[in-house]
Design a protein around this motif. Structure first.
Motif, PDB file in Angstrom:
ATOM      1  N   GLU A 264      -2.497   2.492   5.720  1.00  0.00           N
ATOM      2  CA  GLU A 264      -3.118   3.700   5.187  1.00  0.00           C
ATOM      3  C   GLU A 264      -2.715   4.921   6.020  1.00  0.00           C
ATOM      4  O   GLU A 264      -2.439   5.994   5.462  1.00  0.00           O
ATOM      5  N   GLU A 265      -2.681   4.772   7.328  1.00  0.00           N
ATOM      6  CA  GLU A 265      -2.256   5.873   8.194  1.00  0.00           C
ATOM      7  C   GLU A 265      -0.811   6.255   7.928  1.00  0.00           C
ATOM      8  O   GLU A 265      -0.466   7.439   7.868  1.00  0.00           O
ATOM      9  N   CYS A 266       0.056   5.262   7.761  1.00  0.00           N
ATOM     10  CA  CYS A 266       1.466   5.537   7.471  1.00  0.00           C
ATOM     11  C   CYS A 266       1.622   6.278   6.144  1.00  0.00           C
ATOM     12  O   CYS A 266       2.433   7.198   6.028  1.00  0.00           O
ATOM     13  N   ALA A 267       0.843   5.873   5.154  1.00  0.00           N
ATOM     14  CA  ALA A 267       0.916   6.545   3.847  1.00  0.00           C
ATOM     15  C   ALA A 267       0.412   7.982   3.953  1.00  0.00           C
ATOM     16  O   ALA A 267       0.979   8.887   3.320  1.00  0.00           O
ATOM     17  N   LEU A 268      -0.633   8.231   4.752  1.00  0.00           N
ATOM     18  CA  LEU A 268      -1.115   9.600   4.946  1.00  0.00           C
ATOM     19  C   LEU A 268      -0.049  10.451   5.624  1.00  0.00           C
ATOM     20  O   LEU A 268       0.173  11.616   5.257  1.00  0.00           O
ATOM     21  N   ILE A 269       0.622   9.887   6.613  1.00  0.00           N
ATOM     22  CA  ILE A 269       1.684  10.628   7.311  1.00  0.00           C
ATOM     23  C   ILE A 269       2.836  10.932   6.360  1.00  0.00           C
ATOM     24  O   ILE A 269       3.441  12.004   6.416  1.00  0.00           O
ATOM     25  N   ASP A 270       3.128   9.995   5.445  1.00  0.00           N
ATOM     26  CA  ASP A 270       4.212  10.198   4.478  1.00  0.00           C
ATOM     27  C   ASP A 270       3.831  11.148   3.354  1.00  0.00           C
ATOM     28  O   ASP A 270       4.662  11.471   2.511  1.00  0.00           O
TER      29      ASP A 270
ATOM     30  N   ALA B 148       0.987  10.820   1.157  1.00  0.00           N
ATOM     31  CA  ALA B 148       0.243  10.251   0.020  1.00  0.00           C
ATOM     32  C   ALA B 148      -1.197  10.760   0.041  1.00  0.00           C
ATOM     33  O   ALA B 148      -1.779  10.974   1.102  1.00  0.00           O
ATOM     34  N   SER B 149      -1.744  10.940  -1.132  1.00  0.00           N
ATOM     35  CA  SER B 149      -3.154  11.340  -1.224  1.00  0.00           C
ATOM     36  C   SER B 149      -4.037  10.097  -1.090  1.00  0.00           C
ATOM     37  O   SER B 149      -3.555   8.969  -1.109  1.00  0.00           O
ATOM     38  N   ARG B 150      -5.341  10.323  -0.954  1.00  0.00           N
ATOM     39  CA  ARG B 150      -6.278   9.193  -0.833  1.00  0.00           C
ATOM     40  C   ARG B 150      -6.253   8.324  -2.091  1.00  0.00           C
ATOM     41  O   ARG B 150      -6.349   7.113  -2.002  1.00  0.00           O
TER      42      ARG B 150
ATOM     43  N   GLN C  54      -3.687   7.908  -4.175  1.00  0.00           N
ATOM     44  CA  GLN C  54      -2.442   7.148  -4.161  1.00  0.00           C
ATOM     45  C   GLN C  54      -2.522   5.976  -3.194  1.00  0.00           C
ATOM     46  O   GLN C  54      -2.010   4.895  -3.488  1.00  0.00           O
ATOM     47  N   ILE C  55      -3.162   6.173  -2.056  1.00  0.00           N
ATOM     48  CA  ILE C  55      -3.327   5.084  -1.089  1.00  0.00           C
ATOM     49  C   ILE C  55      -4.164   3.971  -1.705  1.00  0.00           C
ATOM     50  O   ILE C  55      -3.846   2.789  -1.580  1.00  0.00           O
TER      51      ILE C  55
END
Length: 122
Positions: free
Chosen positions: A15-21, A23-25, A27-28
């Motif tokens: 989830e942290e990696c997706a936020l850094i990339d 992605a919205s909540r 999308q996660i």
């Protein structure tokens, strides 16, 4: 509850990696959390279906007409006359009672097993 444990065990690093990339909540949730949670959700669903299918005591106690009985109750109450067991019919009824559960398992087993592989290599 089983489903709570599934969502708690998902990897927070993903989830942290997706936020850094970027992605919205939402999308996660849709692209990461739910696909990782599929095995647990399927397990809970199969377990719930099996428990509901086998509500033997309630059906035996409360249903008296033959046309409304569930398969396991009808097999027992209609095919056992005192001390006389009609074994052929009993075994056929037991097979018919277990077929729906086996079909449900067979539809989900491939997806269930393929989803159990890990997503993060540490």
């Amino acid at each position: 509850m089983v489903v709570d444990g599934v969502f708690q065990n998902d990897s927070f690093e993903l989830e942290e990696c997706a936020l850094i990339d970027g992605a919205s909540r939402l999308q996660i949730l849709i692209k990461i959390v739910l696909p990782l949670s599929v095995p647990g959700l399927i397990s809970a669903g199969i377990f719930s279906f099996t428990l509901c299918w086998n509500e033997f005591i309630y059906a035996l106690t409360f249903i008296s007409t033959s046309s409304n009985k569930t398969v396991p109750v009808a097999v027992l109450s209609e095919l056992v006359d005192g001390d006389v067991y009609h074994w052929g019919s009993l075994m056929a009824g037991a097979l018919l009672g277990s077929v729906p559960v086996a079909i449900i398992y067979s539809f989900f087993v491939e997806h269930y097993v393929s989803s159990m592989t890990g997503a993060v290599k540490e």
